[in-house]
Scaffold this motif. Structure first.
Motif, short mmCIF file in Angstrom:
data_model
loop_
_atom_site.label_atom_id
_atom_site.label_comp_id
_atom_site.label_asym_id
_atom_site.label_seq_id
_atom_site.Cartn_x
_atom_site.Cartn_y
_atom_site.Cartn_z
N ILE A 225 -6.06 -14.17 4.15
CA ILE A 225 -5.42 -14.30 2.93
C ILE A 225 -5.44 -12.82 2.32
CG2 ILE A 225 -5.73 -15.00 0.63
CD1 ILE A 225 -4.27 -17.16 1.94
N LEU A 226 -4.17 -12.39 1.62
CA LEU A 226 -4.40 -11.14 1.09
C LEU A 226 -4.17 -11.59 -0.53
CD1 LEU A 226 -4.04 -7.97 0.31
CD2 LEU A 226 -1.63 -8.55 0.93
N LEU A 227 -5.18 -11.22 -1.29
CA LEU A 227 -5.21 -11.51 -2.81
C LEU A 227 -4.73 -10.32 -3.42
CD1 LEU A 227 -8.64 -13.32 -3.21
CD2 LEU A 227 -6.42 -14.43 -2.55
N ILE A 228 -3.53 -10.60 -4.30
CA ILE A 228 -3.01 -9.68 -5.25
C ILE A 228 -3.42 -10.04 -6.69
CG2 ILE A 228 -1.00 -8.26 -5.75
CD1 ILE A 228 -0.07 -8.93 -3.28
N ILE A 229 -4.33 -9.21 -7.36
CA ILE A 229 -4.86 -9.70 -8.39
C ILE A 229 -4.67 -8.54 -9.61
CG2 ILE A 229 -7.04 -10.24 -9.63
CD1 ILE A 229 -8.11 -10.95 -6.72
N GLY A 230 -3.76 -8.77 -10.62
CA GLY A 230 -3.78 -7.91 -11.85
C GLY A 230 -3.09 -6.62 -11.47
N THR A 231 -2.31 -6.63 -10.48
CA THR A 231 -1.73 -5.46 -10.12
C THR A 231 -0.12 -5.64 -9.52
OG1 THR A 231 -1.94 -3.34 -8.54
CG2 THR A 231 -2.74 -5.39 -7.90
N SER A 232 0.61 -4.47 -9.82
CA SER A 232 1.94 -4.58 -9.40
C SER A 232 2.06 -4.12 -7.89
CB SER A 232 2.76 -3.60 -10.13
OG SER A 232 2.59 -2.35 -9.94
N HIS A 233 1.06 -3.91 -7.24
CA HIS A 233 0.90 -3.42 -5.75
C HIS A 233 1.83 -2.21 -5.61
CE1 HIS A 233 4.26 -5.73 -4.61
NE2 HIS A 233 3.80 -6.88 -5.41
N SER A 234 2.29 -1.33 -6.44
CA SER A 234 3.01 -0.25 -6.26
C SER A 234 2.65 1.03 -5.82
CB SER A 234 4.09 -0.13 -7.47
OG SER A 234 3.03 0.49 -8.66
N ILE A 235 1.39 1.19 -5.70
CA ILE A 235 0.75 2.19 -5.43
C ILE A 235 0.31 2.51 -4.09
CG2 ILE A 235 -0.92 3.95 -5.99
CD1 ILE A 235 -0.67 3.13 -8.89
N TRP A 236 0.55 3.76 -3.32
CA TRP A 236 0.14 3.78 -2.02
C TRP A 236 -1.38 3.91 -1.97
CZ3 TRP A 236 -2.17 7.32 0.96
CH2 TRP A 236 -2.22 7.05 2.35
N PRO A 237 -2.11 3.81 -1.16
CA PRO A 237 -1.72 3.01 0.14
C PRO A 237 -1.95 1.50 -0.05
CG PRO A 237 -4.12 3.58 0.34
CD PRO A 237 -3.68 4.03 -0.92
N THR A 238 -2.41 0.98 -1.22
CA THR A 238 -2.37 -0.43 -1.30
C THR A 238 -1.19 -1.44 -0.90
OG1 THR A 238 -2.13 -0.47 -3.78
CG2 THR A 238 -4.17 -0.39 -2.91
N SER A 239 0.10 -0.47 -1.32
CA SER A 239 1.38 -1.22 -1.19
C SER A 239 1.78 -1.45 0.20
CB SER A 239 2.46 -0.34 -1.91
OG SER A 239 2.30 0.88 -1.46
N SER A 240 0.95 -0.67 1.03
CA SER A 240 1.24 -0.58 2.48
C SER A 240 0.54 -1.74 3.13
CB SER A 240 0.87 0.79 3.53
OG SER A 240 -0.44 0.83 3.20
N TYR A 241 -0.43 -2.47 2.72
CA TYR A 241 -1.48 -3.44 3.01
C TYR A 241 -0.56 -4.70 3.25
CZ TYR A 241 -5.05 -0.20 2.37
OH TYR A 241 -5.84 0.95 2.64
N ILE A 242 0.30 -5.08 2.34
CA ILE A 242 1.20 -6.24 2.31
C ILE A 242 2.25 -6.39 3.64
CG2 ILE A 242 3.14 -7.24 1.68
CD1 ILE A 242 2.43 -6.20 -1.72
N ASP A 243 2.53 -5.27 4.09
CA ASP A 243 3.35 -5.36 5.39
C ASP A 243 2.41 -5.35 6.42
OD1 ASP A 243 5.84 -5.10 4.40
OD2 ASP A 243 5.82 -2.93 4.47
N LEU A 244 1.25 -4.51 6.46
CA LEU A 244 0.38 -4.72 7.46
C LEU A 244 -0.51 -6.51 7.77
CD1 LEU A 244 -1.93 -1.56 6.88
CD2 LEU A 244 -0.25 -2.05 8.92
N ILE A 245 -0.53 -6.99 6.70
CA ILE A 245 -1.13 -8.44 6.93
C ILE A 245 0.03 -9.36 7.16
CG2 ILE A 245 -2.14 -10.30 5.28
CD1 ILE A 245 -3.69 -7.60 4.09
N LYS A 246 0.99 -8.90 6.42
CA LYS A 246 2.07 -10.25 6.91
C LYS A 246 2.53 -9.87 8.20
CE LYS A 246 6.40 -8.43 6.01
NZ LYS A 246 7.53 -8.02 5.75
N ASN A 247 2.48 -8.57 8.92
CA ASN A 247 2.69 -8.38 10.12
C ASN A 247 1.75 -9.23 11.02
OD1 ASN A 247 5.18 -7.20 9.75
ND2 ASN A 247 4.37 -5.16 9.90
N GLN A 248 0.35 -9.32 10.58
CA GLN A 248 -0.59 -9.98 11.47
C GLN A 248 -0.52 -11.56 11.13
OE1 GLN A 248 -4.44 -8.63 9.52
NE2 GLN A 248 -4.63 -6.91 11.05
N GLY A 249 0.49 -11.99 10.45
CA GLY A 249 0.54 -13.25 10.40
C GLY A 249 -0.21 -13.95 8.99
#
Length: 298
Positions: A225-249
């Protein structure tokens, strides 16, 4: 929040931690978490450092190395003000839930990556081994002398008499104090050189060791589980973690005041839960039953 979504999320977490296994959770945290603690976001931006607005000064005036070199007094007045407000704030129940999760090492592998500099995670005893402050801390000071490695954490307020925030906290009626000499600002106790706030400014790279620790956690543990809490997740490198974790399933859970339409588009291939409301309320509502379940099963 829909009851079915809450129960679905809770059951997913509990199923992952059954039979002696651990759930793997990564939390990305922005300044929206601290709003209920009394800390507003500058420029209506949930990733605080990217759009500073204070007394009509912009981010270029306050949050760059050039700004500090040109006018260290102004920059220190701003960061002393932010330190003061952070010290007045109290960690909320959202901070407490993340701290509880960070200390449940028998039930899960957990890491918080926070973009906040307010020190509220530490004050509620978040496990320091499971906390990465990507944008630094308002309570760290660093020597600007390249030949001196002095850095320290302190909660002194004011840092110097000239940075007494009570003299200028009311922006409508109080003028900023005059800083006419470097000696009025925080100085290194070792070499006497000017100290700077221990935050990451525009134009500065994130410390490589922080990025490495985050990458190692994602690689070593297949994130459930990736928890996105109180952020727009628009700033690198945190924005890149969405794709990484999505690709992990891995799955995604959003805790924010507005629905994330971009992440909603992923729902056809990646499960995305969205819990809309104040993070200080939604995090305890979702996670307290999970924590009770784990406690009762021990």
């Amino acid at each position: 929040m829909e009851k079915e979504e809450i129960e679905s999320f809770q059951q997913f977490i509990l199923d992952k931690s059954k039979n002696g296994q651990k759930a793997n959770i990564l939390a990305l945290v922005g300044s929206g978490l601290s709003v209920s603690s009394g800390l507003h976001t500058y420029g209506n931006n949930s990733d605080l450092a990217s759009n500073v607005s204070w007394r009509n000064y912009s981010s270029i005036d306050l949050a760059t190395p050039d700004a500090f070199e040109t006018n260290p007094g102004l920059v220190w007045l701003f960061y002393a003000y932010r330190r003061h407000l952070a010290l007045l704030a109290t960690p909320n129940n959202g901070h407490k839930i993340l701290a509880d999760l960070s200390n449940l090492t028998s039930n899960l592998n957990f890491l918080t990556i926070t973009q906040n500099m307010d020190g509220l995670h530490e004050r509620v005893h978040h496990n320091s081994d499971s906390l990465l402050e990507f944008h630094g801390s308002l309570f760290e000071v660093i020597c600007t002398n390249f030949n001196c490695n002095y850095r320290s954490f302190n909660f002194n307020d004011p840092l110097t008499p000239s940075l007494d925030v009570t003299k200028y906290i009311d922006s409508k009626t109080m003028e900023l104090p005059k800083i006419e000499n470097i000696s009025q600002l925080p100085l290194c106790p070792i070499c006497g050189t000017l100290l700077r706030p221990g935050v990451i400014w525009f134009g500065e790279a994130l410390p490589l060791y922080l990025i490495d620790k985050a990458d190692e956690f994602i690689i070593d543990y297949n994130i459930d589980i990736l928890l996105i809490i109180g952020t727009s997740h628009s700033i690198w490198p945190t924005s890149s973690y969405i794709d990484l974790i999505k690709n992990q399933g891995g799955k995604i859970a959003v805790f924010n005041t507005i629905r994330d339409l971009e992440l909603e588009k992923l729902n056809s291939t990646t499960k995305v839960w969205q819990f809309i409301g104040d993070c200080a309320t939604t995090l305890p509502e979702i996670f307290n039953p999970i924590l009770i379940n784990w406690k009762n099963s021990q």
